[in-house]
Design a protein around this motif. Structure first.
Motif, PDB file in Angstrom:
ATOM      1  N   ASP A 111      -0.381   0.509   7.067  1.00 29.21           N
ATOM      2  CA  ASP A 111      -1.196  -0.672   7.343  1.00 29.21           C
ATOM      3  C   ASP A 111      -0.866  -1.717   6.275  1.00 29.21           C
ATOM      4  O   ASP A 111      -1.035  -1.463   5.077  1.00 29.21           O
ATOM      5  N   PHE A 112      -0.383  -2.884   6.712  1.00 30.90           N
ATOM      6  CA  PHE A 112      -0.144  -3.987   5.771  1.00 30.90           C
ATOM      7  C   PHE A 112      -1.480  -4.639   5.431  1.00 30.90           C
ATOM      8  O   PHE A 112      -1.748  -5.784   5.765  1.00 30.90           O
ATOM      9  N   SER A 113      -2.296  -3.882   4.753  1.00 32.83           N
ATOM     10  CA  SER A 113      -3.697  -4.230   4.530  1.00 32.83           C
ATOM     11  C   SER A 113      -3.909  -5.194   3.377  1.00 32.83           C
ATOM     12  O   SER A 113      -4.971  -5.795   3.252  1.00 32.83           O
ATOM     13  N   GLY A 114      -2.929  -5.307   2.475  1.00 32.73           N
ATOM     14  CA  GLY A 114      -3.149  -6.044   1.238  1.00 32.73           C
ATOM     15  C   GLY A 114      -3.831  -5.213   0.176  1.00 32.73           C
ATOM     16  O   GLY A 114      -4.091  -5.684  -0.929  1.00 32.73           O
ATOM     17  N   ARG A 115      -4.111  -3.940   0.508  1.00 35.68           N
ATOM     18  CA  ARG A 115      -4.778  -3.032  -0.435  1.00 35.68           C
ATOM     19  C   ARG A 115      -3.898  -1.804  -0.638  1.00 35.68           C
ATOM     20  O   ARG A 115      -3.569  -1.111   0.329  1.00 35.68           O
ATOM     21  N   PHE A 144       5.993   2.251  -4.356  1.00 37.28           N
ATOM     22  CA  PHE A 144       6.111   1.322  -3.229  1.00 37.28           C
ATOM     23  C   PHE A 144       4.752   0.768  -2.828  1.00 37.28           C
ATOM     24  O   PHE A 144       4.564  -0.453  -2.702  1.00 37.28           O
ATOM     25  N   VAL A 145       3.796   1.657  -2.634  1.00 39.03           N
ATOM     26  CA  VAL A 145       2.460   1.268  -2.176  1.00 39.03           C
ATOM     27  C   VAL A 145       1.796   0.295  -3.150  1.00 39.03           C
ATOM     28  O   VAL A 145       1.209  -0.716  -2.743  1.00 39.03           O
ATOM     29  N   ASN A 146       1.898   0.581  -4.435  1.00 42.93           N
ATOM     30  CA  ASN A 146       1.232  -0.247  -5.438  1.00 42.93           C
ATOM     31  C   ASN A 146       1.732  -1.682  -5.431  1.00 42.93           C
ATOM     32  O   ASN A 146       0.985  -2.605  -5.788  1.00 42.93           O
ATOM     33  N   HIS A 147       3.000  -1.873  -5.048  1.00 39.84           N
ATOM     34  CA  HIS A 147       3.585  -3.206  -5.146  1.00 39.84           C
ATOM     35  C   HIS A 147       3.822  -3.876  -3.796  1.00 39.84           C
ATOM     36  O   HIS A 147       3.892  -5.109  -3.728  1.00 39.84           O
ATOM     37  N   LEU A 149       1.552  -3.450  -1.538  1.00 41.23           N
ATOM     38  CA  LEU A 149       0.152  -3.653  -1.164  1.00 41.23           C
ATOM     39  C   LEU A 149      -0.108  -3.210   0.272  1.00 41.23           C
ATOM     40  O   LEU A 149      -0.605  -3.968   1.111  1.00 41.23           O
ATOM     41  N   VAL A 150       0.254  -1.956   0.536  1.00 43.97           N
ATOM     42  CA  VAL A 150       0.019  -1.373   1.849  1.00 43.97           C
ATOM     43  C   VAL A 150      -0.814  -0.102   1.695  1.00 43.97           C
ATOM     44  O   VAL A 150      -0.871   0.507   0.629  1.00 43.97           O
ATOM     45  N   THR A 151      -1.468   0.263   2.790  1.00 41.60           N
ATOM     46  CA  THR A 151      -2.113   1.567   2.889  1.00 41.60           C
ATOM     47  C   THR A 151      -1.139   2.481   3.633  1.00 41.60           C
ATOM     48  O   THR A 151      -0.636   2.118   4.699  1.00 41.60           O
ATOM     49  N   LEU A 152      -0.881   3.662   3.061  1.00 37.29           N
ATOM     50  CA  LEU A 152       0.150   4.543   3.605  1.00 37.29           C
ATOM     51  C   LEU A 152      -0.360   5.976   3.645  1.00 37.29           C
ATOM     52  O   LEU A 152      -0.800   6.511   2.624  1.00 37.29           O
ATOM     53  N   HIS A 153      -0.331   6.564   4.828  1.00 37.02           N
ATOM     54  CA  HIS A 153      -0.707   7.966   5.006  1.00 37.02           C
ATOM     55  C   HIS A 153       0.539   8.741   5.421  1.00 37.02           C
ATOM     56  O   HIS A 153       1.165   8.421   6.438  1.00 37.02           O
ATOM     57  N   ILE A 154       0.875   9.749   4.639  1.00 36.06           N
ATOM     58  CA  ILE A 154       2.049  10.576   4.887  1.00 36.06           C
ATOM     59  C   ILE A 154       1.606  12.024   5.025  1.00 36.06           C
ATOM     60  O   ILE A 154       0.970  12.574   4.113  1.00 36.06           O
ATOM     61  N   ASP A 155       1.930  12.626   6.149  1.00 30.28           N
ATOM     62  CA  ASP A 155       1.581  14.033   6.384  1.00 30.28           C
ATOM     63  C   ASP A 155       2.788  14.775   6.921  1.00 30.28           C
ATOM     64  O   ASP A 155       3.292  14.451   8.005  1.00 30.28           O
ATOM     65  N   ASN A 156       3.276  15.748   6.163  1.00 33.26           N
ATOM     66  CA  ASN A 156       4.244  16.685   6.707  1.00 33.26           C
ATOM     67  C   ASN A 156       3.438  17.764   7.428  1.00 33.26           C
ATOM     68  O   ASN A 156       2.718  18.542   6.803  1.00 33.26           O
ATOM     69  N   THR A 190      -0.997 -15.955  14.048  1.00 36.19           N
ATOM     70  CA  THR A 190      -2.326 -15.563  13.582  1.00 36.19           C
ATOM     71  C   THR A 190      -2.239 -14.408  12.594  1.00 36.19           C
ATOM     72  O   THR A 190      -1.316 -13.595  12.634  1.00 36.19           O
ATOM     73  N   ILE A 191      -3.220 -14.328  11.712  1.00 37.69           N
ATOM     74  CA  ILE A 191      -3.339 -13.232  10.762  1.00 37.69           C
ATOM     75  C   ILE A 191      -4.060 -12.083  11.455  1.00 37.69           C
ATOM     76  O   ILE A 191      -5.163 -12.273  11.969  1.00 37.69           O
ATOM     77  N   PRO A 192      -3.475 -10.873  11.488  1.00 38.22           N
ATOM     78  CA  PRO A 192      -4.112  -9.758  12.192  1.00 38.22           C
ATOM     79  C   PRO A 192      -5.255  -9.136  11.388  1.00 38.22           C
ATOM     80  O   PRO A 192      -5.223  -7.978  10.979  1.00 38.22           O
ATOM     81  N   SER A 193      -6.305  -9.935  11.178  1.00 39.29           N
ATOM     82  CA  SER A 193      -7.470  -9.454  10.441  1.00 39.29           C
ATOM     83  C   SER A 193      -8.662 -10.327  10.788  1.00 39.29           C
ATOM     84  O   SER A 193      -8.537 -11.556  10.934  1.00 39.29           O
ATOM     85  N   THR A 194      -9.854  -9.719  10.926  1.00 36.01           N
ATOM     86  CA  THR A 194     -11.063 -10.501  11.171  1.00 36.01           C
ATOM     87  C   THR A 194     -11.434 -11.346   9.968  1.00 36.01           C
ATOM     88  O   THR A 194     -12.178 -12.322  10.084  1.00 36.01           O
ATOM     89  N   LYS A 195     -10.907 -10.987   8.785  1.00 42.08           N
ATOM     90  CA  LYS A 195     -11.190 -11.760   7.572  1.00 42.08           C
ATOM     91  C   LYS A 195     -10.365 -13.038   7.524  1.00 42.08           C
ATOM     92  O   LYS A 195     -10.650 -13.926   6.725  1.00 42.08           O
ATOM     93  N   GLY A 196      -9.304 -13.106   8.310  1.00 47.26           N
ATOM     94  CA  GLY A 196      -8.455 -14.277   8.305  1.00 47.26           C
ATOM     95  C   GLY A 196      -7.414 -14.279   7.200  1.00 47.26           C
ATOM     96  O   GLY A 196      -6.671 -15.247   7.026  1.00 47.26           O
ATOM     97  N   THR A 197      -7.347 -13.183   6.457  1.00 44.04           N
ATOM     98  CA  THR A 197      -6.353 -13.070   5.380  1.00 44.04           C
ATOM     99  C   THR A 197      -6.038 -11.595   5.149  1.00 44.04           C
ATOM    100  O   THR A 197      -6.877 -10.732   5.406  1.00 44.04           O
ATOM    101  N   LEU A 198      -4.824 -11.333   4.684  1.00 48.67           N
ATOM    102  CA  LEU A 198      -4.418  -9.974   4.331  1.00 48.67           C
ATOM    103  C   LEU A 198      -3.749 -10.017   2.970  1.00 48.67           C
ATOM    104  O   LEU A 198      -2.975 -10.921   2.701  1.00 48.67           O
TER     105      LEU A 198
END
Length: 198
Positions: A111-115, A144-147, A149-156, A190-198
């Motif tokens: 998720d390109f969440s900004g977090r 990668f995640v820290n810089h 700014l994405v949320t990343l879930h990895i499951d083997n 458009t920005i894909p967020s209800t907040k209007g920013t990511l």
């Protein structure tokens, strides 16, 4: 479609000197010279399966071990990705992929969440792949995640061969990035967020 999304980032520390060039709208071309052959092999998966043109050159303190190089490549790639993705207008934002390789199967969701957030779940069946310490896989993605700014879930989800486990993770990561970064024609401008920013 808008102009191609590219970035060049250089990161120099006392431990590593790294340059990354990236084109998110590429064809999977790559030039990889990190000094860590298995890392180059995994980065190739990101480029090819993410259709990302990727050029990475790294000079690190490999006489100690590969830790700093692998982590700092993750950091620099994350910085380049954040720069190339820009304001995120019109992208899909979310991406996911399941990738098998023989007995191994991995799922990656981004998720390109900004977090920055990482959930990494892989019970590697051995401690090294050749000379590559499997613990460095987590360090790469954390950087990668820290810089980026994405949320990343990895499951083997399953696997008996550590090389297969790791390769399915990187292939699925490339595919998930490709999906999330793609332009969505229905959401153009458009920005894909209800907040209007990511």
């Amino acid at each position: 479609m808008s102009a191609q999304r590219t970035a060049q980032v250089t990161r120099n520390t006392n431990e590593t000197q790294i340059s990354v060039s990236i084109n998110l709208d590429g064809t999977g071309k790559q030039e990889l010279h990190t000094g860590v052959p298995f890392l180059d092999h995994m980065l190739d998966q990101i480029a090819r399966h993410g259709l990302i043109d990727l050029e990475i050159h790294a000079n690190g303190d490999l006489h100690i071990d590969a830790h700093h190089t692998v982590e700092d490549v993750g950091i620099t790639l994350g910085q380049a990705f954040a720069k190339a993705i820009g304001d995120k207008k019109g992208i899909r934002r979310y991406g996911h992929a399941y990738v098998p390789l023989d007995e191994a199967l991995s799922r990656v969701v981004v998720d390109f969440s900004g977090r920055p957030g990482l959930e990494f779940h892989c019970d590697f069946k051995r401690a090294t792949i050749g000379s590559f310490d499997v613990d460095l896989t987590h360090e790469f993605f954390q950087g990668f995640v820290n810089h980026a700014l994405v949320t990343l879930h990895i499951d083997n989800l399953r696997g008996q061969n550590a090389h297969h486990q790791c390769e399915t993770i990187f292939k699925a990561f490339g595919r998930a990035l490709r999906m999330a970064a793609e332009h969505d024609e229905r959401a153009a401008g458009t920005i894909p967020s209800t907040k209007g920013t990511l």
